[in-house]
Design a protein around this motif. Structure first.
Motif, mmCIF file in Angstrom:
data_model
loop_
_atom_site.group_PDB
_atom_site.id
_atom_site.type_symbol
_atom_site.label_atom_id
_atom_site.label_comp_id
_atom_site.label_asym_id
_atom_site.label_seq_id
_atom_site.Cartn_x
_atom_site.Cartn_y
_atom_site.Cartn_z
ATOM 1 N N ASP A 80 0.610 -0.894 -0.404
ATOM 2 C CA ASP A 80 0.544 -0.009 0.078
ATOM 3 C C ASP A 80 1.254 1.384 0.085
ATOM 4 O O ASP A 80 1.701 1.723 0.790
ATOM 5 C CB ASP A 80 -0.686 0.150 1.260
ATOM 6 C CG ASP A 80 -2.030 1.116 1.684
ATOM 7 O OD1 ASP A 80 -2.501 1.483 0.462
ATOM 8 O OD2 ASP A 80 -1.630 1.731 2.438
ATOM 9 N N ALA A 88 -5.870 -0.792 1.611
ATOM 10 C CA ALA A 88 -5.384 -1.847 2.438
ATOM 11 C C ALA A 88 -6.097 -2.435 2.405
ATOM 12 O O ALA A 88 -5.914 -3.666 2.687
ATOM 13 C CB ALA A 88 -4.476 -1.251 3.012
ATOM 14 N N ALA A 91 -8.412 -4.821 0.499
ATOM 15 C CA ALA A 91 -7.196 -6.204 0.262
ATOM 16 C C ALA A 91 -7.510 -6.903 1.200
ATOM 17 O O ALA A 91 -7.611 -7.964 1.119
ATOM 18 C CB ALA A 91 -5.497 -5.825 0.116
ATOM 19 N N ARG A 92 -7.572 -6.447 3.039
ATOM 20 C CA ARG A 92 -7.502 -7.836 3.564
ATOM 21 C C ARG A 92 -8.591 -7.980 4.320
ATOM 22 O O ARG A 92 -8.967 -9.161 3.674
ATOM 23 C CB ARG A 92 -7.427 -7.060 4.469
ATOM 24 C CG ARG A 92 -5.474 -6.249 5.285
ATOM 25 C CD ARG A 92 -5.869 -5.649 6.514
ATOM 26 N NE ARG A 92 -4.084 -5.413 6.785
ATOM 27 C CZ ARG A 92 -4.211 -4.341 6.644
ATOM 28 N NH1 ARG A 92 -5.071 -3.353 6.077
ATOM 29 N NH2 ARG A 92 -2.813 -3.732 6.570
ATOM 30 N N VAL A 106 -0.299 -8.090 3.188
ATOM 31 C CA VAL A 106 -0.564 -6.621 2.771
ATOM 32 C C VAL A 106 1.112 -5.528 3.927
ATOM 33 O O VAL A 106 0.925 -6.121 5.545
ATOM 34 C CB VAL A 106 -1.891 -6.001 4.237
ATOM 35 C CG1 VAL A 106 -2.214 -4.633 2.980
ATOM 36 C CG2 VAL A 106 -2.926 -7.049 3.042
#
Length: 393
Positions: A80, A88, A91-92, A106
């Motif tokens: 990120d 971020a 994404a998680r 990440v």
């Protein structure tokens, strides 16, 4: 007696004879990845995804990576780059909802230091987390949707042909009017500048890559000094390819670049302005920030793409019959040469006749790129002036 216009168009015709017959067949769009045979083993691969304010596209792009059907060890590092839109966190969330979510790590990029561009600094953070077991590193942009077998085919290509670097120019979105007018010529011009057949020939110096999808051997990356060797490069993909090809070992197949058919960019271009910004960001850098090269490029673009249709359409054209007829023939030749890329993108063939208009617009974008550079705003990307972090240029 031939007029000056005729001689100009004759020069254009000579240019097109060279382009069509002696420029590596760039216009044929022949370089495709296909389905290479499976190698004896499937080496470990680590993917690195640099992401800056990619909330609109990160879920689809990341899911396509996590769901790769690769038979070997595979991990994904999303870096990120100081996003302000929750990239971020998304994404998680994507990883938590994926059966293969355990592949993802990440990372947060530290502050951008002097002498690095943002993307390369983010990629560097991923490299620092990769262990030595990964034979290959896969650089994949945060706006690319990869088919499930993408990594399998990339690795098979690299292993079978002992390539140090394998890259695909993914299909860009081509839906609105401006995308249909400008995106196929963008691919066409890139192939003309770097004929893929020449790129893929280990015995030629021509080198290029498409940064959205690059598979590279860690060994080759280490050999060139890592990303630090090109830390301030705005056109990082081609700079990387040039260094890898230059340092090719005797038993290496060098680099390979082809056109993707299923890997695609999911980033939309909101009208002419978005495409203009994309091109103007680095076009003058491609010309080595040289006013003389810029002038030569503009003259070349006029002779190649604009002189033939202007000769045909000028009024009264019967005063320059030879020039008009020759201009029509050259315009027809350039129109036919764009058809393969239009077929690749599923676009109507009538758009091929508008190649001179696209060339005029790209010329204007290049002039604007020079203006931005002269005003100290070169390489602007998502609020960051990349040129300010460069050691030179």
């Amino acid at each position: 007696m031939p007029t000056p216009v005729f001689w100009i168009v004759l020069l254009s015709a000579a240019i097109w004879v060279y382009l069509l017959l002696f420029r590596g067949g760039f216009w044929r769009c022949a370089e495709r990845l296909g389905n290479p045979p499976a190698p004896a083993d499937w080496p470990a691969v680590a993917a690195i995804v640099p992401a800056r304010d990619e909330a609109d596209v990160i879920e689809e792009a990341l899911s396509s990576l996590l769901e790769q059907d690769y038979a070997g060890d595979f991990s994904v590092f999303l870096v990120d780059d100081h996003s302000r839109d929750g990239t971020a966190d998304l994404a998680r969330k994507t990883a938590a909802q994926s059966p293969q979510g355990g592949r993802l790590s990440v990372l947060q990029a530290p502050a951008l230091p002097e002498g690095w561009t943002g993307k390369l600094w983010a990629l560097e953070q991923g490299l620092r987390r990769i262990d030595g077991r990964s034979r290959y590193v896969w650089f994949s942009d945060a706006d690319i949707s990869q088919p499930p077998d993408a990594l399998t085919r990339l690795v098979a290509k690299a292993e079978n042909e002992r390539r140090d670097l394998v890259s695909l120019m993914v299909a860009l979105r081509c839906e609105g009017f401006w995308e249909r007018l400008l995106i196929p010529p963008f691919i066409y011009f890139f192939q003309k500048l770097y004929p893929f057949a020449w790129v893929n020939d280990p015995n030629r110096q021509t080198a290029a890559a498409a940064g959205g999808c690059v598979l590279i051997r860690q060994e080759a990356l280490i050999r060139i000094g890592g990303l630090a060797a090109l830390s301030d490069a705005l056109i990082d993909d081609c700079s990387l390819a040039a260094k890898v090809k230059e340092d090719r070992q005797a038993n290496s197949g060098g680099i390979w670049l082809g056109l993707a058919e299923r890997a695609r960019s999911i980033r939309p271009y909101a009208g002419l302005g978005s495409i203009w910004t994309m091109v103007a960001r680095t076009a003058y850098t491609q010309l080595a920030n040289s006013p003389a090269v810029l002038l030569g490029t503009l003259i070349g673009m006029f002779l190649t793409y604009l002189a033939p249709p202007l000769a045909l359409l000028s009024y009264p054209w019967h005063l320059n019959t030879e020039a008009a007829v020759l201009g029509g023939l050259v315009w027809t030749a350039m129109t036919v040469s764009l058809l393969p890329v239009l077929r690749l993108y599923g676009q109507s063939p009538w758009l091929a006749a508008l190649l001179p208009l696209a060339a005029a617009l790209y010329s204007a974008m290049t002039v604007d790129s020079a203006r931005r550079h002269w005003q100290g705003a070169g390489g602007n990307w998502k609020g960051r002036i990349q040129a300010r972090n460069q050691n030179s240029g």
